[in-house]
Design an enzyme around this catalytic site. Sequence first.
Site, PDB file in Angstrom:
ATOM      1  CB  THR A 200      28.429 -10.415 -24.260  1.00 20.12           C
ATOM      2  OG1 THR A 200      28.888  -9.709 -25.296  1.00 20.12           O
ATOM      3  CG2 THR A 200      27.885 -11.420 -24.188  1.00 20.12           C
TER       4      THR A 200
ATOM      5  NE  ARG B 105      23.610  -0.191 -35.579  1.00 14.46           N
ATOM      6  CZ  ARG B 105      24.651  -0.648 -34.471  1.00 14.46           C
ATOM      7  NH1 ARG B 105      25.732  -0.901 -34.882  1.00 14.46           N
ATOM      8  NH2 ARG B 105      24.507   0.069 -33.358  1.00 14.46           N
TER       9      ARG B 105
ATOM     10  CG  ASN C 217      23.369  -4.123 -24.744  1.00  9.84           C
ATOM     11  OD1 ASN C 217      22.580  -4.700 -25.579  1.00  9.84           O
ATOM     12  ND2 ASN C 217      23.936  -3.029 -25.172  1.00  9.84           N
TER      13      ASN C 217
ATOM     14  CB  SER D 263      27.418  -3.160 -32.582  1.00  8.35           C
ATOM     15  OG  SER D 263      27.517  -1.883 -32.935  1.00  8.35           O
TER      16      SER D 263
ATOM     17  CG  ASP E  15      21.409   1.266 -32.357  1.00  8.77           C
ATOM     18  OD1 ASP E  15      21.011   1.421 -31.344  1.00  8.77           O
ATOM     19  OD2 ASP E  15      22.372   1.763 -32.979  1.00  8.77           O
ATOM     20  N   GLY E  16      18.448   2.286 -31.803  1.00  7.54           N
ATOM     21  CA  GLY E  16      17.714   3.573 -31.608  1.00  7.54           C
ATOM     22  C   GLY E  16      16.537   3.692 -30.709  1.00  7.54           C
ATOM     23  CG  ASN E  17      14.911   0.474 -28.764  1.00  5.27           C
ATOM     24  OD1 ASN E  17      14.539   0.548 -29.777  1.00  5.27           O
ATOM     25  ND2 ASN E  17      15.131  -0.803 -28.295  1.00  5.27           N
ATOM     26  N   GLY E  18      16.593   4.268 -27.468  1.00  8.32           N
ATOM     27  CA  GLY E  18      17.026   5.222 -26.671  1.00  8.32           C
ATOM     28  C   GLY E  18      16.802   6.589 -27.078  1.00  8.32           C
TER      29      GLY E  18
ATOM     30  CD  GLU F 178      25.178  -7.357 -50.543  1.00  9.42           C
ATOM     31  OE1 GLU F 178      25.471  -6.157 -50.630  1.00  9.42           O
ATOM     32  OE2 GLU F 178      25.900  -8.078 -51.565  1.00  9.42           O
TER      33      GLU F 178
HETATM   34  C1  FPP Z   1      19.543  -0.739 -28.882  1.00  8.18           C
HETATM   35  O1  FPP Z   1      18.811   0.364 -28.648  1.00  8.18           O
HETATM   36  C2  FPP Z   1      18.376  -1.791 -28.200  1.00  8.18           C
HETATM   37  C3  FPP Z   1      18.559  -2.623 -27.169  1.00  8.18           C
HETATM   38  C4  FPP Z   1      19.863  -2.664 -26.436  1.00  8.18           C
HETATM   39  C5  FPP Z   1      17.598  -3.495 -26.631  1.00  8.18           C
HETATM   40  C6  FPP Z   1      16.906  -3.855 -27.617  1.00  8.18           C
HETATM   41  C7  FPP Z   1      15.542  -4.617 -26.989  1.00  8.18           C
HETATM   42  C8  FPP Z   1      14.271  -4.437 -27.523  1.00  8.18           C
HETATM   43  C9  FPP Z   1      14.055  -3.939 -28.766  1.00  8.18           C
HETATM   44  C10 FPP Z   1      13.249  -5.337 -26.785  1.00  8.18           C
HETATM   45  C11 FPP Z   1      13.449  -6.705 -27.784  1.00  8.18           C
HETATM   46  C12 FPP Z   1      12.233  -7.338 -27.445  1.00  8.18           C
HETATM   47  C13 FPP Z   1      12.261  -8.624 -27.608  1.00  8.18           C
HETATM   48  C14 FPP Z   1      11.178  -9.160 -27.117  1.00  8.18           C
HETATM   49  C15 FPP Z   1      13.269  -9.826 -27.886  1.00  8.18           C
HETATM   50  P1  FPP Z   1      19.491   1.562 -27.899  1.00  8.18           P
HETATM   51  O2  FPP Z   1      19.319   1.521 -26.382  1.00  8.18           O
HETATM   52  O3  FPP Z   1      21.296   1.397 -28.020  1.00  8.18           O
HETATM   53  O4  FPP Z   1      19.296   2.983 -28.541  1.00  8.18           O
HETATM   54  P2  FPP Z   1      20.284   4.164 -28.636  1.00  8.18           P
HETATM   55  O5  FPP Z   1      21.446   3.801 -29.316  1.00  8.18           O
HETATM   56  O6  FPP Z   1      19.617   5.234 -29.234  1.00  8.18           O
HETATM   57  O7  FPP Z   1      20.627   4.457 -27.251  1.00  8.18           O
END
Ligand code: FPP
Length: 243
Positions: free
Chosen positions: A66, A191, A68, A199, A20-23, A210
Site C-alpha cells: 500500500t 526476505r 509502493n 515491512s 525485495d532488491g529488484n531496484g 521463522e
Molecule cells: C521490491 O524491490 C519489489 C517491488 C516493489 C515490486 C515487486 C514486483 C515484482 C517482482 C513483480 C512481481 C510480479 C508478479 C507477476 C506478481 P525494490 O524495488 O524495493 O528493490 P530495491 O529495494 O532494491 O529498490
Amino acid sequence: MTEETLKNITLPKHIGIIMDGNGRWAKSRGLERTEGHKAGANTFRTICDYAADLGIEYITFYAFSTENWKRPHKEVSTIMKIFRDYLDEANEREAENEKRGLRFHLTGEKKGLPADIVSKLTTLEKNSADKDVMTVNLAINYGGRDEILHSVKDIAQKVKSGELNPDKITEDDIEKGLFTAGQPDPDMIIRPSGEYRLSNFMIWQAAYSEFIFMDIMWPDFTPDDLDKAIIEFNKRNRRFGGV
Ligand code: FPP
C-alpha cells in the site's frame, strides 16, 4: 532438492516471500529500476512453479505494498503492466495451471487497483478456485496494518448488527477477516536483499514465523536458494511459546 533430502525434511506448509532488491539489482547493472522488476517477475514465475513441484501448499508473494504507490509514476505504471501481462498469461495458460493445480488468490485491497487488473485477478481467482495443489497468494496493494483494519471493520459491523458480542471476540474472529482467512499462518518468511525488516508484511500471521534473511537480490534468487531456506528452516527449533 534431491529426492533423498526431500524425504528427510519437513516442508513448511506456508511460505511468505518479500520479493525485495529488484531496484538495486538493476542499478548494479547500470539498468533502469523497471528492468529489475521485469527480471523479478521472471524469478517469481520460476519460484512459484518450483514451490508447487516441491509440494508447498501455500505461498504468499509480496508484490506491491500500500506504500509502493509513493514511487515515481513511471515505476508504478511499469509494475502494473507487469501484473497485467502476468495475469493475462496466467489466464491463458489454463492447461498448465490445471496440470500444476495452482489456486490463485489476491491478498490485498481491490479498491485502489486499476479496474482491468481487478477484473483479470477476479477471473484468475474464479477459474482456479477448485485447484488444490498449491495456493498462490498475490499480495498486491497489500499492507499488514490495512489488512487488520479491514478485519476490525468487519467485526465492528457484526457488533453493530448484534451478531457478535464484544466480550466474545476471539483471535479467530480477527483471523476470519484477514485476506488469508482459513489458511495456515506462514511457517517461514523469506526476505532476500540483505534487509532485516518485515515491512508491514503479514504482521498478524507472522507471530510465530521463522524469518530467513538472505543476502542476494530477488532477481538472482533461484530454486537452489529456496532449498537453502527450507533446509535452514529445518534447523530451527520451533517452540510456539512452549519449552
Ligand atoms: C521490491 O524491490 C519489489 C517491488 C516493489 C515490486 C515487486 C514486483 C515484482 C517482482 C513483480 C512481481 C510480479 C508478479 C507477476 C506478481 P525494490 O524495488 O524495493 O528493490 P530495491 O529495494 O532494491 O529498490
